[in-house]
Design a protein around this motif. Structure first.
Motif, PDB file in Angstrom:
ATOM      1  N   GLY A  64      52.012  27.842 -70.115  1.00 32.90           N
ATOM      2  CA  GLY A  64      52.556  27.407 -68.263  1.00 32.90           C
ATOM      3  C   GLY A  64      52.211  26.461 -67.742  1.00 32.90           C
ATOM      4  O   GLY A  64      53.008  26.318 -67.036  1.00 32.90           O
ATOM      5  N   GLN A  65      51.288  26.235 -68.487  1.00 31.37           N
ATOM      6  CA  GLN A  65      51.000  24.805 -67.532  1.00 31.37           C
ATOM      7  C   GLN A  65      52.314  23.883 -68.125  1.00 31.37           C
ATOM      8  O   GLN A  65      52.204  22.749 -67.103  1.00 31.37           O
ATOM      9  N   GLU A  66      52.451  23.870 -69.197  1.00 29.68           N
ATOM     10  CA  GLU A  66      53.620  22.379 -69.620  1.00 29.68           C
ATOM     11  C   GLU A  66      54.694  22.694 -69.077  1.00 29.68           C
ATOM     12  O   GLU A  66      55.115  21.903 -68.625  1.00 29.68           O
ATOM     13  N   VAL A  67      55.252  24.249 -68.771  1.00 24.51           N
ATOM     14  CA  VAL A  67      56.522  24.226 -67.828  1.00 24.51           C
ATOM     15  C   VAL A  67      55.811  24.452 -66.285  1.00 24.51           C
ATOM     16  O   VAL A  67      57.214  23.149 -66.324  1.00 24.51           O
ATOM     17  N   ILE A  68      55.101  24.000 -66.071  1.00 27.42           N
ATOM     18  CA  ILE A  68      55.026  23.467 -64.520  1.00 27.42           C
ATOM     19  C   ILE A  68      54.808  21.809 -64.954  1.00 27.42           C
ATOM     20  O   ILE A  68      55.318  21.669 -63.579  1.00 27.42           O
ATOM     21  N   ARG A  69      54.066  21.430 -65.667  1.00 27.63           N
ATOM     22  CA  ARG A  69      54.410  19.803 -65.803  1.00 27.63           C
ATOM     23  C   ARG A  69      55.852  19.751 -66.050  1.00 27.63           C
ATOM     24  O   ARG A  69      56.198  18.478 -65.127  1.00 27.63           O
ATOM     25  N   MET A  70      56.802  20.188 -66.763  1.00 26.86           N
ATOM     26  CA  MET A  70      58.041  19.906 -67.016  1.00 26.86           C
ATOM     27  C   MET A  70      58.858  19.927 -65.834  1.00 26.86           C
ATOM     28  O   MET A  70      59.776  19.003 -65.782  1.00 26.86           O
ATOM     29  N   VAL A  71      58.313  20.923 -65.004  1.00 30.00           N
ATOM     30  CA  VAL A  71      59.622  20.978 -63.576  1.00 30.00           C
ATOM     31  C   VAL A  71      58.694  20.034 -62.776  1.00 30.00           C
ATOM     32  O   VAL A  71      59.929  19.735 -61.906  1.00 30.00           O
ATOM     33  N   SER A  72      57.455  20.162 -62.708  1.00 25.77           N
ATOM     34  CA  SER A  72      56.901  18.804 -61.229  1.00 25.77           C
ATOM     35  C   SER A  72      56.072  17.941 -61.456  1.00 25.77           C
ATOM     36  O   SER A  72      56.071  17.633 -60.703  1.00 25.77           O
ATOM     37  N   GLY A  73      56.086  17.735 -62.813  1.00 29.41           N
ATOM     38  CA  GLY A  73      55.765  16.060 -62.369  1.00 29.41           C
ATOM     39  C   GLY A  73      53.954  16.535 -63.487  1.00 29.41           C
ATOM     40  O   GLY A  73      53.707  15.296 -63.907  1.00 29.41           O
ATOM     41  N   LYS A  74      53.222  17.036 -62.859  1.00 29.16           N
ATOM     42  CA  LYS A  74      52.123  17.599 -62.997  1.00 29.16           C
ATOM     43  C   LYS A  74      51.293  18.506 -63.510  1.00 29.16           C
ATOM     44  O   LYS A  74      52.004  19.878 -63.119  1.00 29.16           O
TER      45      LYS A  74
END
Ligand code: SF4
Ligand code: FES
Lengths: 500, 239
Positions: free
Chosen positions: A166-176
Motif C-alpha cells: 500500500g505504501q509503495e502504491v502511495i509512493r509511486m503516485v505521490s512521490g513519497k
C-alpha cells in the motif's frame, strides 16, 4: 439501553478510574469510569481531547497549500486528508468531480486504494491481531505484534508486506510513502510511468491472495466464538457513508447514504456539499469532541456509525468479485439486515482491504493512469466541500476563501468524530457488562480498549496534540483527588504509583 | 602567467576584479551562500559565505581575490558557524518546510541540508508576520523573508522598477513594497519580473503554481545545492 450510565445521579461517592491514553490506538484517549464504593461502574465516558487547532493552522493560508498542509494534521491517514482537501479545492478552481480529467480521477483513486490498503493492514495486523488471536484477556507479553510474529510468522510477514505494498502504491503516485504531493487544484501533478506501473503490477496477484487469506482468517476467528464476537460492545446504530450511484461500495466519490438499524433508508444519493443541511454537531460539556447527528432524526437518535462496518452494511454490492463474495458471506452470518457487531468492524475492514487490492489491479491495467492529461481549470469559486471515505469513515473538508485566494473559514469533520457517540456507547456497553463488580485489572481495562480499537479511531487526528503523552491510569475519587496511578510504559508494563 | 589564489590548498586562477566567490565558482568550488547572486551587486549580509583569508574572516561574496591569498573554505569551524547562522535564520522567521510549497526548490532548505542542519537548535521566535496576497499573480509570505535583498536588487537593477525595499533595523527589519497602500497589488510588479522569481526562500511566490512539480523532479531532489549552484551560476558568470 445503557444511556443511564452516561451521567450518574449521585457522583459524591464515586471513585474515578482513568485509562490514558488507550494503548495501541495511535493517539490520546482517556476512559473515565466513575466507580461506586463497590467498584460498580456507574459512569463511563470516553474523553477525547480534540485539538481545536485545525482552523487556526489553515485560516490565512493560500488554498493551494491545503492538500499538503492538512495531511500534516494527521499522522495516521494523511492521504485521506490530502484527497478530501483536494476535492474541496478542485471546486475553488471551478472543477466538480465530473470535470476532473479521467486520468487524475483514476490516479487519485489508485492513491486512495493504496492508502486504505495500508491503513487497514496496519490496523489489523499490527494493532488488533494480538487481541484477536490471543484473546482480549491474555497476558501482556502476548498482546503485542512481537508475540504474533513468534506464533504466526507467516501472518506477520503478510501483514508487513500488505502494508508495504500500500505504501509503495502511495509512493509511486505521490512521490513519497508519507506526505507526498500528488493532488493539485483541478488534478494531479504526475501520472505513472510504465516502469512504475509494472513495478506495482508484479506483486498485485500475491497481494490479492493475501487479502483473500486475511478475510478467511478473520472470518474463522469471528465465527469460532460467534456469540461473543457478535455481542461484545455491540450496539444497534444508524450507518452513514458514500455509495456509488448504483449503490455499490465507494471509497473516493459518491452520494451520501444513511440507513437505520433495521436497514431502512434514511437518505440516499445526497449531495455531500449540502452536508450542513442534514448533519449537526452537538457540543457536550465534558469533552471537546463534538457529537454529530442526523438532523432529521434528532440529537437522541440521529447519531450514526461510519467506517468499514457502515460501508459494507450500507452498500448494495461490491464491484470487485472476490470482495463481493465475502460481503455476501458477511451479511449472511447475521440474522439481521444490518450487522451491528462492533467486532465485525475487523471483518468488514478486511473485506475492504481485499476490495482495495482488487481495485488496484483493475487500475493498474487501465492505460488512463499513464495519460498526461492531468489538470483542468474552470471559473474561480469561493467555497468548496470535499468528502471522501477515509479508512476510518466519512471525512468532510469544507473551506471558504476570499478574493485573494486566502482561506477565511474551514470546517473538518473527521471520521473519529462521527463515531464519537458510537464509541461512547460501546464503552458503556463493555463497562456495564464486563467490569461491574470486579476488581480492576489490566486485562479488564483492555476490554475497553478492544472496544474502542475496533473503531480504529485516529485519535491523534481528531486530537492532534503536539508532543508525547505518557500512558497512564489514574484513580481519582469523587472529590477529584488522585488516589492511585498506573503508568503504562511503551513496553506494556504497568507500574502502580501508590499514593500518587 | 595567470594570477592565482589557493582555496583549501588548491591553486586556482582568478581575473582582476573578481571576488573570491566568483573565482571559486569559476574553478568549480562551492562556497555556501544565500544573499549572493552572480547577476547582482554583492550585498554581503547573510555571512554564510564567510571564509578565512590569510587567517582573517571575510565575506567571499564581497572580498576581491588578490595575489597570494590563502583561503580556507571547507573547514569544520567555518561550517559549524554557517550551520548556526542558518539555524538562526530558521528560528527568526517561520520556516515550516513540511507544508511550504517551496520545499524541494528552496535554497534556504537546501543549504540547511548541505550544512547537515538537523534541528533548529535555538528557540523559535514565532514571529507574527502578515501575508500579502493582494496581487493577482504573486504572493508575499513575509514569514519566510530572510532579508537577503535579492528582490530589492533584482527589481532595481533588472526590472527597473524599485518595487521592494528593506525598512526598519535589527529585529524590526521588514520588507516593504513601493505603494501608498503598502500592498503589492498597487505596485507595478508583474509575475514576469525577475524579482518575482529570485527569492531564495518561499517568501515571494507565483500564485497557483504550488506543487505542480512532482517529488523527484524538483531542483534539489537529485543534487545537493553545491552541485546545482555550480551548474547554474557558472552559466550566469559567463554571461
Ligand atoms: S523576499 Fe525573498 S528575495 Fe526578497 S529579501 Fe526576502 S528572502 Fe530575499
Ligand atoms: S553570500 Fe556572502 S554574505 Fe551572503
Amino acid at each position: 439501553m445503557y444511556e443511564h450510565l452516561e451521567t450518574a445521579d449521585n457522583t459524591e461517592n464515586l471513585k474515578r478510574v482513568v485509562v490514558e491514553p488507550v494503548s495501541r490506538v495511535e493517539g490520546h484517549g482517556k476512559v473515565t469510569l466513575l466507580l461506586d464504593e463497590d467498584n460498580k461502574v456507574k459512569q463511563a465516558r470516553l474523553h477525547i481531547v480534540e485539538f481545536r487547532g485545525f482552523e487556526r493552522f489553515i485560516q490565512g493560508r493560500p488554498y493551494w497549500e491545503l492538500p499538503v498542509l492538512v495531511q500534516r494534521l494527521c499522522g495516521i491517514c494523511p492521504v485521506s486528508h490530502h484527497l478530501a482537501a483536494a476535492k474541496a479545492i478542485d471546486q475553488l478552481v471551478g472543477i466538480d468531480p465530473v470535470n476532473l480529467p479521467i486520468a487524475a480521477d483514476k490516479l487519485r483513486r489508485l492513491l486512495h486504494f493504496g492508502q486504505v490498503l495500508q491503513s487497514h493492514a496496519l490496523h489489523f495486523f499490527h494493532l488488533s491481531s494480538p487481541d484477536l488471536l490471543f484473546g482480549f484477556e491474555s497476558e501482556i507479553s502476548k498482546r503485542s505484534i512481537i508475540a504474533v510474529i513468534e506464533s504466526y510468522p507467516d501472518l506477520a510477514v503478510q501483514g508487513v508486506m500488505l502494508r508495504k505494498y500500500g505504501q509503495e502504491v502511495i509512493r509511486m503516485v505521490s512521490g513519497k510513502r508519507i506526505h507526498g504531493t500528488g493532488a493539485i487544484p483541478g488534478g494531479m501533478n504526475k501520472s505513472l510511468t510504465k516502469e512504475e506501473r509494472d513495478y506495482l503490477r508484479k506483486d498485485i496477484e500475491q497481494i490479492i491472495s493475501w487479502g483473500v487469506a486475511s478475510v478467511a482468517l478473520i472470518k474463522k476467528v469471528h465465527c469460532s466464538n460467534l456469540p461473543y464476537y457478535d455481542d461484545f460492545a455491540t450496539i444497534r446504530s444508524n450507518y452513514l457513508g458514500l455509495t456509488k450511484p448504483d449503490g455499490a461500495l465507494e471509497l473516493y466519490h459518491g452520494g451520501i447514504r444513511a440507513k437505520n438499524a433495521q436497514g431502512e433508508t434514511i437518505m440516499d444519493h445526497v449531495d455531500y456539499c449540502k452536508y450542513n443541511d442534514f448533519i449537526h454537531e452537538e457540543v457536550r460539556s465534558w469533552t471537546y469532541m463534538k457529537f454529530p447527528y442526523l438532523l432529521s432524526m434528532g440529537q437522541e437518535d440521529g447519531w450514526y456509525r461510519v467506517g468499514p462496518l457502515a460501508r459494507v452494511n450500507n452498500c448494495d454490492y461490491i464491484d470487485t468479485p472476490l470482495a463481493e463474495l465475502e460481503r455476501v458471506d458477511f451479511k449472511a452470518h447475521s440474522n439481521e439486515v444490518m450487522v451491528h457487531s462492533t467486532l465485525a468492524f475487523h471483518w468488514a475492514r478486511l473485506i475492504e482491504l481485499l476490495h482495495c487490492a482488487e481495485s488496484i489491479k483493475t487500475l493498474l491495467n487501465d492505460p488512463d493512469i499513464l495519460s498526461q492529461d492531468l489538470v483542468a481549470k474552470g471559473e474561480k469559486r469561493y467555497e468548496g466541500v470535499g468528502v471522501i471515505e477515509a479508512p476510518r469513515g466519512t471525512l468532510f473538508h469544507h473551506y471558504q476563501v476570499d478574493e485573494n485566494d486566502i482561506v477565511t473559514k474551514a470546517n473538518l469533520i473527521v471520521s473519529t468524530t462521527s463515531n464519537n457517540m458510537a464509541m461512547n456507547e460501546s464503552v458503556r456497553q463493555v463497562a456495564a457488562e464486563y467490569l461491574s463488580g470486579q476488581e480492576l485489572t489490566e486485562p479488564l481495562l483492555n476490554n475497553l480498549e478492544v472496544a474502542i480499537r475496533a473503531y480504529d479511531p485516529c485519535l491523534s487526528c481528531a486530537t492532534h496534540a503536539m508532543g508525547k503523552m505518557p500512558l497512564q491510569l489514574e484513580l481519582i475519587n469523587a472529590d477529584g483527588q488522585l488516589i492511585d496511578k498506573l503508568v503504562k510504559g511503551s513496553n506494556g508494563h504497568i507500574n502502580r504509583i501508590a499514593n500518587a | 602567467m595567470a594570477k592565482t589564489i589557493t582555496i583549501d590548498g588548491v591553486n586556482i586562477p582568478y581575473e582582476e576584479g573578481q571576488t573570491i566567490i566568483e573565482a571559486a565558482t569559476t574553478a568549480g568550488i562551492y562556497i555556501p551562500h544565500l544573499c549572493h547572486h552572480p547577476e547582482f551587486t554583492p550585498h554581503g549580509s547573510c555571512k554564510l559565505c564567510t571564509v578565512k583569508v590569510n587567517g582573517r574572516n571575510c565575506s567571499a561574496c564581497t572580498f576581491p581575490a588578490m595575489e597570494g591569498q590563502e583561503v580556507i573554505n571547507n573547514a569544520k569551524d567555518l561550517n559549524d558557524d554557517r550551520q548556526k547562522i542558518t539555524q538562526m535564520l530558521f528560528v527568526e522567521g517561520n520556516h515550516f518546510c513540511p507544508s511550504c510549497e517551496k520545499t524541494g526548490n528552496c535554497q534556504l532548505q537546501a543549504v540547511a541540508y548541505h550544512l547537515n542542519m538537523l534541528d533548529d537548535h535555538f528557540p523559535l521566535f514565532y514571529q507574527h508576520r502578515e501575508m500579502d496576497a493582494s496581487h493577482a499573480d504573486i504572493l508575499i509570505d513575509h514569514n519566510r523573508c530572510i532579508f537577503c535583498t535579492l528582490c530589492v536588487r533584482a527589481s532595481h537593477a533588472h526590472d527597473g522598477k524599485d518595487v521592494f525595499a528593506i525598512s526598519g533595523r535589527g529585529i524590526n527589519k521588514h520588507l516593504i513594497v513601493n505603494s501608498e497602500s503598502g500592498l503589492l497589488k498597487d505596485t507595478n510588479m508583474a509575475a514576469t519580473d525577475k524579482a518575482a522569481h529570485i527569492c531564495p526562500t518561499g517568501a515571494i511566490l507565483i500564485k497557483h503554481t504550488a506543487y505542480q512539480v512532482p517529488i523527484g523532479e524538483r531542483l534539489y531532489d537529485h543534487q545537493q545545492i553545491d552541485q546545482v549552484s555550480l551548474n547554474t551560476e557558472l552559466v550566469d558568470h559567463d554571461k
